[in-house]
Scaffold this motif. Structure first.
Motif, PDB file in Angstrom:
ATOM      1  N   ASN A 101       0.802  -1.220   0.000  1.00 32.79           N
ATOM      2  CA  ASN A 101       0.000   0.000   0.000  1.00 32.79           C
ATOM      3  C   ASN A 101       0.836   1.272   0.000  1.00 32.79           C
ATOM      4  O   ASN A 101       0.284   2.379   0.065  1.00 32.79           O
ATOM      5  CB  ASN A 101      -0.955   0.013   1.197  1.00 32.79           C
ATOM      6  CG  ASN A 101      -2.112  -0.940   1.004  1.00 32.79           C
ATOM      7  OD1 ASN A 101      -2.562  -1.169  -0.113  1.00 32.79           O
ATOM      8  ND2 ASN A 101      -2.595  -1.518   2.090  1.00 32.79           N
ATOM      9  N   LEU A 124      -7.767  -5.209  -6.360  1.00 35.83           N
ATOM     10  CA  LEU A 124      -7.327  -4.236  -5.363  1.00 35.83           C
ATOM     11  C   LEU A 124      -7.247  -2.825  -5.925  1.00 35.83           C
ATOM     12  O   LEU A 124      -7.290  -1.848  -5.174  1.00 35.83           O
ATOM     13  CB  LEU A 124      -5.968  -4.644  -4.791  1.00 35.83           C
ATOM     14  CG  LEU A 124      -5.957  -5.892  -3.906  1.00 35.83           C
ATOM     15  CD1 LEU A 124      -4.525  -6.291  -3.568  1.00 35.83           C
ATOM     16  CD2 LEU A 124      -6.760  -5.663  -2.635  1.00 35.83           C
ATOM     17  N   TYR A 157      -4.443  -7.480   0.974  1.00 40.91           N
ATOM     18  CA  TYR A 157      -4.602  -8.349  -0.192  1.00 40.91           C
ATOM     19  C   TYR A 157      -5.495  -9.511   0.258  1.00 40.91           C
ATOM     20  O   TYR A 157      -5.555  -9.830   1.453  1.00 40.91           O
ATOM     21  CB  TYR A 157      -3.261  -8.850  -0.739  1.00 40.91           C
ATOM     22  CG  TYR A 157      -2.449  -9.700   0.214  1.00 40.91           C
ATOM     23  CD1 TYR A 157      -2.614 -11.085   0.265  1.00 40.91           C
ATOM     24  CD2 TYR A 157      -1.499  -9.132   1.048  1.00 40.91           C
ATOM     25  CE1 TYR A 157      -1.875 -11.863   1.127  1.00 40.91           C
ATOM     26  CE2 TYR A 157      -0.750  -9.907   1.909  1.00 40.91           C
ATOM     27  CZ  TYR A 157      -0.939 -11.275   1.947  1.00 40.91           C
ATOM     28  OH  TYR A 157      -0.197 -12.039   2.807  1.00 40.91           O
ATOM     29  N   TYR A 177      -9.336  -6.045   1.197  1.00 41.60           N
ATOM     30  CA  TYR A 177      -9.216  -4.873   0.332  1.00 41.60           C
ATOM     31  C   TYR A 177      -8.150  -3.910   0.844  1.00 41.60           C
ATOM     32  O   TYR A 177      -7.480  -3.233   0.065  1.00 41.60           O
ATOM     33  CB  TYR A 177     -10.564  -4.176   0.214  1.00 41.60           C
ATOM     34  CG  TYR A 177     -10.602  -3.076  -0.814  1.00 41.60           C
ATOM     35  CD1 TYR A 177     -10.452  -3.360  -2.173  1.00 41.60           C
ATOM     36  CD2 TYR A 177     -10.785  -1.747  -0.443  1.00 41.60           C
ATOM     37  CE1 TYR A 177     -10.478  -2.348  -3.125  1.00 41.60           C
ATOM     38  CE2 TYR A 177     -10.819  -0.729  -1.389  1.00 41.60           C
ATOM     39  CZ  TYR A 177     -10.663  -1.033  -2.732  1.00 41.60           C
ATOM     40  OH  TYR A 177     -10.680  -0.041  -3.673  1.00 41.60           O
ATOM     41  N   ALA A 211      -7.247   1.754   2.724  1.00 46.63           N
ATOM     42  CA  ALA A 211      -6.019   0.958   2.811  1.00 46.63           C
ATOM     43  C   ALA A 211      -5.171   1.343   4.012  1.00 46.63           C
ATOM     44  O   ALA A 211      -4.525   0.494   4.633  1.00 46.63           O
ATOM     45  CB  ALA A 211      -5.213   1.116   1.527  1.00 46.63           C
TER      46      ALA A 211
END
Length: 688
Positions: free
Chosen positions: A210, A619, A569, A566, A243
């Protein structure tokens, strides 16, 4: 709530507001407010619905959304005494200018008391569900948030703005916010974490996905001023809020810098004085930042900080610099301290439950299972506790199985990678027997790797090969050419020995694992496959997973919610079908190959490569779109049809037992189980 109590509260709020403004009457008003507060007998009940208008990033947001003004700030008597002795600064000098405001679920709590818990050693630390779930995250959401960024509030930060073109995010820090040792939190702490910890594989343990773009290139961070930072995404990153919602991308440079050569030329020497070979060892040890594994001296931003760590107990104490308040202006947390009684992992569940029912603990041990419900219910009154039952929708199966498809055993590789072998095992399981024998009939046959509340889930998925059909299972293995021994008891490998699968497991905290494995062994015997269950300490088993030395991964499918997937992963839908950084159930070397662009590991089959591509494409989509739903549906479908990670029965309901001494526990979450961070542990309180 009595009329007198309402009047007193109104007087208190008014006087606190006047006191906050200063002036000649401020000191007198503060004294009057303290007197009024002392007249209140116990916690003040709230008549608002939980989960509605309950968290606000700033007092201004609280006022704008509710029309109420935050009263002047108050602190616990414990901290007031330390201020009076000169040990602590005044409260106004310990709090940020704009604290986070939270409306507790049921009561404005009372200060004081000690929470008594049971903890277990884990990787050199002491785990409890309470201390794990009190982490201070970047954003705070509610139980309905899911992947909707509009339902998250700035938490560690005061506010943020995303660039119009989506290329970056600017964050406003909380001015006046302090670490638990009183040192200011400013932009340098955020820069330090991002530049010197995150991007150093020797120091950062976890997924950095991320913080990189699709090409694997790092984002960057810029210090705008002491209380403003900006991240450049090096592209676009639409899901940044979701995220990063559970991220904690900040570290105390004033403390950890002494162990980092970029900040202190004596870093090696400083670490060696503490017994480490070099600065990496010293830094890693001192930066243990999980709530249950933090070092007492490592400054924190959480409601409680470690005080003492002994072999048989651990104590936590309120953080005097904590930056959250309730809607009455009380600095949180309410509870003064936490005592964790340390027992060995897998300590006798019956002994622990008896200790809880005799009121030695305030929160039931983690080994409590649905089978304990009758005895717990019968003893609620005498034990002065309440039982909380919640659906466990983040877990699809009570126990999931993933064969090690990358095994280097040539014969077993052929078995595990033949879908018929997996189908036969799934059909051999008598799921109704499992449910009735172990879970009081509260579970149902379920094989899918995700629960039914996932986007993209279809009804057929949960019952795919979930029926008990030994005849069909044996026909599949016969079709594979697996021959029986002369007695018709075991199927044989090429050496003429019974096909044997070593079922190593470390999930003893489940409580039901041993009994469940016994039943599964009997089920698999019906198809001629010998299973040999074996408990292995978690650290050892994790090493075997990574070394590709095991036969099969066995785990409950916890942590498998759509939101977690989400954010990070979909760990239950791609190898290694768990976190690659800790619990690689199966085929870790395939993910290793992916992460190193083929430099390490073993190249996976084409279908697995396609699954990886599909997962990362998902994603990058936005929730609520057709693309989002279609991609996750396809990924789930591939997993279900191939039974890569297949389940036994659905996750049993979660059973918690909480002492009646402890209040402000949202009954539908039991210490944050449904929505970590939604009603954090800083609002729980002890009421004798």
């Amino acid at each position: 709530m009595t009329r007198t109590r309402l009047i007193l509260l109104g007087l208190l709020a008014a006087m606190m507001a006047l006191a906050a403004c200063g002036g000649p009457a401020a000191e007198e008003d503060a004294d009057m407010a303290e007197t009024a507060e002392e007249m209140m007998d116990g916690p003040m009940a709230l008549d608002q619905e939980p989960w509605v208008d309950y968290q606000f990033s700033t007092p201004a947001e609280y006022e704008a959304e509710t029309g109420n003004t935050l009263p002047g700030l108050q602190e616990s008597p414990m901290l007031a005494a330390r201020v009076a002795s000169g040990d602590l600064p005044e409260l106004a000098n310990r709090m940020p200018a704009n604290p986070f405001v939270i409306r507790p679920p049921r009561y404005i709590g009372t200060y004081g008391g000690e929470l008594r818990l049971v903890g277990f050693p884990e990787a050199g630390s002491y785990f409890t569900g309470f201390t794990e779930s009190m982490q201070a995250n970047l954003f705070a959401g509610d139980p309905t948030a899911g992947p909707d960024p509009n339902k998250y509030h700035p938490n560690l930060i005061e506010g943020y703005s995303i660039d119009d073109d989506g290329s970056g995010i600017t964050m406003s820090l909380r001015q006046g916010m302090k670490w638990s040792d009183g040192d200011p939190v400013d932009a340098d702490d955020w820069i330090f974490w991002f530049d010197s910890i995150l991007q150093d594989e020797r120091l950062f343990f976890g997924s950095a996905n991320n913080y990189q773009n699709q090409a694997g290139e790092w984002m960057s961070i810029e210090k705008v001023d002491d209380y403003t930072i900006r991240y450049d995404f090096n592209g676009t990153f639409d899901k940044v809020v979701v995220a990063w919602s559970t991220a904690r991308p900040v570290a105390p440079v004033h403390y950890l810098g002494q162990f980092h050569p970029d900040y202190d030329e004596n870093a090696d020497a400083n670490a060696q004085e503490l017994g480490f070979d070099d600065w990496v060892g010293g830094f890693t040890d001192k930066n243990m930042r999980k709530n249950y594994s933090a070092r007492p001296e490592r400054p924190q931003l959480n409601p409680f900080i470690l005080k003492d760590v002994e072999a048989t107990f651990v104590t936590w104490e309120r953080n005097p610099y904590y930056w959250r308040v309730d809607t009455a202006g009380n600095q949180l947390p309410y509870i003064d301290s936490i005592l964790v009684n340390v027992v060995q992992q897998g300590g006798d569940p019956e002994v622990l439950k008896l200790k809880f029912m005799s009121q030695e603990f305030d929160y039931g041990p983690s080994q409590i299972q649905i089978t304990d419900l009758p005895v717990l219910r019968n003893n609620e009154e005498s034990g002065n506790y309440r039982v909380i039952i919640t659906d466990n929708l983040s877990t699809s199966s009570a126990l999931g199985v993933a064969f090690n498809y990358s095994t280097q055993d040539e014969f077993k590789s052929k078995l595990y990678n033949d879908v018929r072998f997996r189908q036969a095992h799934a059909l051999a399981v008598d799921r109704n027997d499992l449910s009735e024998t172990i879970f009081l009939g509260t579970t149902r046959p379920f094989t899918a790797p995700v629960s039914e509340i996932w986007t993209g889930y279809e009804d057929w998925m949960g019952t795919y090969f979930a029926e008990h059909d030994v005849e069909r299972a044996n026909a599949l293995l016969d079709e594979m050419g697996l021959e029986w021994d002369a007695n018709g008891e075991w199927r044989l490998d090429p050496n003429g020995d019974p096909i044997t699968i070593l079922g190593e497991y470390a999930t003893e905290w489940l409580g039901y694992h041993d009994e469940m494995m016994e039943l599964l062994v009997d089920d698999f015997k019906q198809i001629g496959i010998r299973w040999q269950p074996k408990f292995v300490p978690e650290d050892t088993l994790m090493s075997r997973y990574v070394a590709n030395e095991h036969d099969v991964g066995i785990w409950n499918t916890d942590g498998g919610s759509e939101l977690i997937a989400y954010r990070n992963y979909p760990m239950r839908l791609i190898p290694p079908w768990h976190w690659q950084s800790c619990c690689a159930m199966s085929s870790y070397v395939w993910r290793q190959w992916l992460d190193t662009d083929g430099a390490e590991g073993i190249e996976p089959p084409e279908q697995i490569k396609y699954m990886y591509d599909l997962a990362f494409e998902w994603l990058a989509t936005n929730p609520g779109t057709e693309e989002y739903e279609s991609k996750i549906n396809e990924l789930i479908t591939i997993n279900v049809e191939n039974l890569y990670l297949w389940g036994t029965v659905s996750a049993p309901p979660s059973v918690s037992a909480v002492s009646n001494r402890v209040q402000n526990i949202a009954e539908d979450e039991a210490f944050g189980g449904a929505a970590p961070g939604a009603y954090p542990n800083d609002v729980a309180f002890i009421h004798e």
